[in-house]
Design a protein around this motif. Sequence first.
Motif, mmCIF file in Angstrom:
data_model
loop_
_atom_site.group_PDB
_atom_site.id
_atom_site.type_symbol
_atom_site.label_atom_id
_atom_site.label_comp_id
_atom_site.label_asym_id
_atom_site.label_seq_id
_atom_site.Cartn_x
_atom_site.Cartn_y
_atom_site.Cartn_z
ATOM 1 N N HIS A 4 0.828 -1.211 0.000
ATOM 2 C CA HIS A 4 0.000 0.000 0.000
ATOM 3 C C HIS A 4 0.862 1.260 0.000
ATOM 4 O O HIS A 4 0.512 2.255 -0.643
ATOM 5 C CB HIS A 4 -0.936 0.011 1.208
ATOM 6 C CG HIS A 4 -2.002 -1.028 1.134
ATOM 7 N ND1 HIS A 4 -3.052 -0.946 0.255
ATOM 8 C CD2 HIS A 4 -2.173 -2.179 1.824
ATOM 9 C CE1 HIS A 4 -3.830 -2.003 0.412
ATOM 10 N NE2 HIS A 4 -3.313 -2.764 1.356
ATOM 11 N N ARG A 5 1.965 1.223 0.699
ATOM 12 C CA ARG A 5 2.870 2.367 0.716
ATOM 13 C C ARG A 5 3.454 2.628 -0.663
ATOM 14 O O ARG A 5 3.518 3.764 -1.118
ATOM 15 C CB ARG A 5 3.998 2.147 1.718
ATOM 16 C CG ARG A 5 3.550 2.216 3.148
ATOM 17 C CD ARG A 5 4.714 2.014 4.077
ATOM 18 N NE ARG A 5 4.262 2.054 5.461
ATOM 19 C CZ ARG A 5 5.054 1.928 6.488
ATOM 20 N NH1 ARG A 5 6.361 1.742 6.308
ATOM 21 N NH2 ARG A 5 4.571 1.974 7.709
ATOM 22 N N ILE A 6 3.871 1.578 -1.331
ATOM 23 C CA ILE A 6 4.454 1.715 -2.668
ATOM 24 C C ILE A 6 3.400 2.183 -3.660
ATOM 25 O O ILE A 6 3.636 3.099 -4.456
ATOM 26 C CB ILE A 6 5.107 0.389 -3.123
ATOM 27 C CG1 ILE A 6 6.332 0.104 -2.251
ATOM 28 C CG2 ILE A 6 5.482 0.447 -4.600
ATOM 29 C CD1 ILE A 6 6.913 -1.281 -2.423
ATOM 30 N N GLN A 7 2.206 1.597 -3.600
ATOM 31 C CA GLN A 7 1.127 2.006 -4.501
ATOM 32 C C GLN A 7 0.751 3.469 -4.260
ATOM 33 O O GLN A 7 0.498 4.215 -5.208
ATOM 34 C CB GLN A 7 -0.098 1.120 -4.309
ATOM 35 C CG GLN A 7 0.071 -0.264 -4.869
ATOM 36 C CD GLN A 7 -1.106 -1.180 -4.541
ATOM 37 O OE1 GLN A 7 -1.833 -0.966 -3.570
ATOM 38 N NE2 GLN A 7 -1.273 -2.214 -5.349
ATOM 39 N N TYR A 9 2.679 5.878 -3.099
ATOM 40 C CA TYR A 9 3.754 6.721 -3.622
ATOM 41 C C TYR A 9 3.660 6.816 -5.147
ATOM 42 O O TYR A 9 3.793 7.902 -5.721
ATOM 43 C CB TYR A 9 5.114 6.167 -3.202
ATOM 44 C CG TYR A 9 6.263 6.941 -3.775
ATOM 45 C CD1 TYR A 9 6.666 8.141 -3.203
ATOM 46 C CD2 TYR A 9 6.948 6.483 -4.895
ATOM 47 C CE1 TYR A 9 7.719 8.868 -3.730
ATOM 48 C CE2 TYR A 9 7.998 7.196 -5.435
ATOM 49 C CZ TYR A 9 8.378 8.382 -4.851
ATOM 50 O OH TYR A 9 9.422 9.106 -5.381
ATOM 51 N N MET A 10 3.408 5.697 -5.801
ATOM 52 C CA MET A 10 3.303 5.689 -7.260
ATOM 53 C C MET A 10 2.107 6.536 -7.730
ATOM 54 O O MET A 10 2.217 7.268 -8.713
ATOM 55 C CB MET A 10 3.175 4.256 -7.784
ATOM 56 C CG MET A 10 4.393 3.388 -7.494
ATOM 57 S SD MET A 10 5.923 4.054 -8.151
ATOM 58 C CE MET A 10 5.640 3.848 -9.890
ATOM 59 N N LYS A 14 2.094 9.940 -10.168
ATOM 60 C CA LYS A 14 1.377 9.880 -11.439
ATOM 61 C C LYS A 14 0.283 10.946 -11.550
ATOM 62 O O LYS A 14 -0.037 11.401 -12.640
ATOM 63 C CB LYS A 14 0.750 8.487 -11.578
ATOM 64 C CG LYS A 14 0.142 8.193 -12.909
ATOM 65 C CD LYS A 14 -0.333 6.740 -12.953
ATOM 66 C CE LYS A 14 -0.952 6.414 -14.290
ATOM 67 N NZ LYS A 14 -1.434 5.034 -14.363
ATOM 68 N N TYR A 15 -0.297 11.354 -10.406
ATOM 69 C CA TYR A 15 -1.431 12.272 -10.394
ATOM 70 C C TYR A 15 -1.099 13.577 -9.684
ATOM 71 O O TYR A 15 -0.188 13.637 -8.861
ATOM 72 C CB TYR A 15 -2.628 11.632 -9.671
ATOM 73 C CG TYR A 15 -3.267 10.507 -10.432
ATOM 74 C CD1 TYR A 15 -4.334 10.735 -11.296
ATOM 75 C CD2 TYR A 15 -2.809 9.199 -10.299
ATOM 76 C CE1 TYR A 15 -4.926 9.705 -11.996
ATOM 77 C CE2 TYR A 15 -3.395 8.158 -10.994
ATOM 78 C CZ TYR A 15 -4.450 8.412 -11.838
ATOM 79 O OH TYR A 15 -5.031 7.400 -12.541
ATOM 80 N N ALA A 82 2.133 14.572 -2.009
ATOM 81 C CA ALA A 82 3.327 14.009 -1.366
ATOM 82 C C ALA A 82 3.222 12.493 -1.276
ATOM 83 O O ALA A 82 4.209 11.784 -1.466
ATOM 84 C CB ALA A 82 3.502 14.604 0.033
ATOM 85 N N ASN A 83 2.026 12.002 -0.983
ATOM 86 C CA ASN A 83 1.787 10.566 -0.865
ATOM 87 C C ASN A 83 0.294 10.346 -0.851
ATOM 88 O O ASN A 83 -0.475 11.306 -0.771
ATOM 89 C CB ASN A 83 2.442 10.015 0.398
ATOM 90 C CG ASN A 83 2.911 8.586 0.224
ATOM 91 O OD1 ASN A 83 2.304 7.813 -0.497
ATOM 92 N ND2 ASN A 83 3.990 8.228 0.896
#
Length: 86
Positions: A4-7, A9-10, A14-15, A82-83
């Motif tokens: 979930h942290r990686i998703q 951040y991605m 992207k947005y 930021a996240n």
Amino acid sequence: LLKHRIQGYMTAKKYVMVTYNCSKEVLGAVTKITPGKRSPTITALTDGGHAVSSLVLRKESVRIMDDLIEAGAQDILVLELANSRM
């Protein structure tokens, strides 16, 4: 948890968040331009207008700002993320 942290951040890379004001007369047109990842957040303003916030793809944000101006939106801001957790 790490997934979930990686998703998140991605997604944040992207947005971007676009937020703007509009009259009720153009609300339908501008929300077609910014449908969001799920749907836009729309808040009624005391002057009868609306504030709209929506996630848009970063790479499309400049074109979207131009389209919003043409459709009648005002006070357009594009904010970095930021996240996130979606």
